[in-house]
Motif scaffolding. Structure first.
Motif, PDB file in Angstrom:
ATOM      1  N   ARG A  59       2.001 -19.768  29.394  1.00  0.00           N
ATOM      2  CA  ARG A  59       0.393 -19.639  28.162  1.00  0.00           C
ATOM      3  C   ARG A  59       0.596 -19.176  26.464  1.00  0.00           C
ATOM      4  O   ARG A  59      -0.021 -18.854  25.962  1.00  0.00           O
ATOM      5  CB  ARG A  59      -0.653 -20.295  28.716  1.00  0.00           C
ATOM      6  N   LEU A  60       1.023 -17.115  27.204  1.00  0.00           N
ATOM      7  CA  LEU A  60       1.211 -16.732  26.352  1.00  0.00           C
ATOM      8  C   LEU A  60       2.097 -16.216  25.394  1.00  0.00           C
ATOM      9  O   LEU A  60       3.047 -16.932  25.763  1.00  0.00           O
ATOM     10  CB  LEU A  60       1.128 -15.223  27.434  1.00  0.00           C
ATOM     11  N   ASP A  61       2.091 -15.795  24.081  1.00  0.00           N
ATOM     12  CA  ASP A  61       2.675 -15.997  23.077  1.00  0.00           C
ATOM     13  C   ASP A  61       3.279 -14.740  23.259  1.00  0.00           C
ATOM     14  O   ASP A  61       2.831 -13.703  22.073  1.00  0.00           O
ATOM     15  CB  ASP A  61       1.870 -16.150  21.992  1.00  0.00           C
ATOM     16  N   LEU A  62       4.336 -14.510  23.849  1.00  0.00           N
ATOM     17  CA  LEU A  62       4.902 -13.508  23.875  1.00  0.00           C
ATOM     18  C   LEU A  62       6.311 -13.740  23.850  1.00  0.00           C
ATOM     19  O   LEU A  62       7.269 -15.084  23.369  1.00  0.00           O
ATOM     20  CB  LEU A  62       5.396 -13.373  25.701  1.00  0.00           C
ATOM     21  N   VAL A  63       6.826 -12.705  22.774  1.00  0.00           N
ATOM     22  CA  VAL A  63       9.041 -12.789  23.017  1.00  0.00           C
ATOM     23  C   VAL A  63       9.667 -11.877  23.710  1.00  0.00           C
ATOM     24  O   VAL A  63       8.765 -11.048  24.349  1.00  0.00           O
ATOM     25  CB  VAL A  63       9.118 -12.164  20.796  1.00  0.00           C
ATOM     26  N   THR A  64      10.786 -12.079  23.893  1.00  0.00           N
ATOM     27  CA  THR A  64      11.612 -11.317  24.490  1.00  0.00           C
ATOM     28  C   THR A  64      11.768  -9.887  23.507  1.00  0.00           C
ATOM     29  O   THR A  64      11.748  -9.899  22.641  1.00  0.00           O
ATOM     30  CB  THR A  64      13.022 -11.870  24.403  1.00  0.00           C
ATOM     31  N   ARG A  65      12.417  -9.165  23.945  1.00  0.00           N
ATOM     32  CA  ARG A  65      12.249  -7.811  23.789  1.00  0.00           C
ATOM     33  C   ARG A  65      13.485  -7.628  22.268  1.00  0.00           C
ATOM     34  O   ARG A  65      13.296  -7.235  21.363  1.00  0.00           O
ATOM     35  CB  ARG A  65      13.110  -6.756  24.921  1.00  0.00           C
ATOM     36  N   GLU A  66      14.753  -8.488  22.912  1.00  0.00           N
ATOM     37  CA  GLU A  66      15.692  -8.664  22.291  1.00  0.00           C
ATOM     38  C   GLU A  66      15.458  -9.951  20.945  1.00  0.00           C
ATOM     39  O   GLU A  66      15.843  -9.356  19.139  1.00  0.00           O
ATOM     40  CB  GLU A  66      16.785  -9.374  22.591  1.00  0.00           C
ATOM     41  N   GLU A  67      15.140  -9.970  21.231  1.00  0.00           N
ATOM     42  CA  GLU A  67      14.078 -11.413  19.784  1.00  0.00           C
ATOM     43  C   GLU A  67      12.878 -10.533  19.010  1.00  0.00           C
ATOM     44  O   GLU A  67      13.304 -10.230  17.340  1.00  0.00           O
ATOM     45  CB  GLU A  67      12.241 -12.772  20.249  1.00  0.00           C
ATOM     46  N   PHE A  68      12.354  -9.238  19.205  1.00  0.00           N
ATOM     47  CA  PHE A  68      11.045  -8.737  18.407  1.00  0.00           C
ATOM     48  C   PHE A  68      12.005  -7.452  18.133  1.00  0.00           C
ATOM     49  O   PHE A  68      12.030  -7.384  16.955  1.00  0.00           O
ATOM     50  CB  PHE A  68      10.616  -8.084  20.146  1.00  0.00           C
ATOM     51  N   ASP A  69      13.422  -6.880  18.698  1.00  0.00           N
ATOM     52  CA  ASP A  69      13.796  -6.363  17.973  1.00  0.00           C
ATOM     53  C   ASP A  69      15.226  -6.522  16.788  1.00  0.00           C
ATOM     54  O   ASP A  69      14.390  -5.668  16.004  1.00  0.00           O
ATOM     55  CB  ASP A  69      15.161  -5.556  18.886  1.00  0.00           C
TER      56      ASP A  69
END
Length: 86
Positions: free
Chosen positions: A44-54
């Motif tokens: 439910r949280l709006d999270l992204v993976t570390r790879e996507e963030f990078d």
């Protein structure tokens, strides 16, 4: 007929064999429900993976560099236009 202490000793032994199985099952059930609850909350949280963030950080850095270069070009063109008007 068995003496009461023998009966209770036997009963305690039988319960002692059953309780660890029940405790293990309860622990496994709890862990499964806890994992499901955490997974549901994270979904439910709006999270992204570390790879996507990078990857997005790299895109943002390149975009900033391009904007800075364009701002310098605009400033130079404005100087040229101002010099031509004088």
């Amino acid at each position: 007929m068995k003496a009461p202490h023998e009966f209770f000793a036997q009963l305690q032994d039988q319960v002692g064999r059953v309780v660890p199985d029940m405790a293990r099952a309860a622990r496994e059930d709890f862990e499964q429900h806890a994992r499901a609850a955490v997974s549901s909350a994270l979904a439910r949280l709006d999270l992204v993976t570390r790879e996507e963030f990078d990857a997005q950080s790299a895109v943002l850095q390149r975009t900033r560099e391009k904007v800075d270069a364009l701002e310098r070009q605009v400033a130079e063109l404005e100087k040229m236009l101002a010099a031509d008007k004088d």
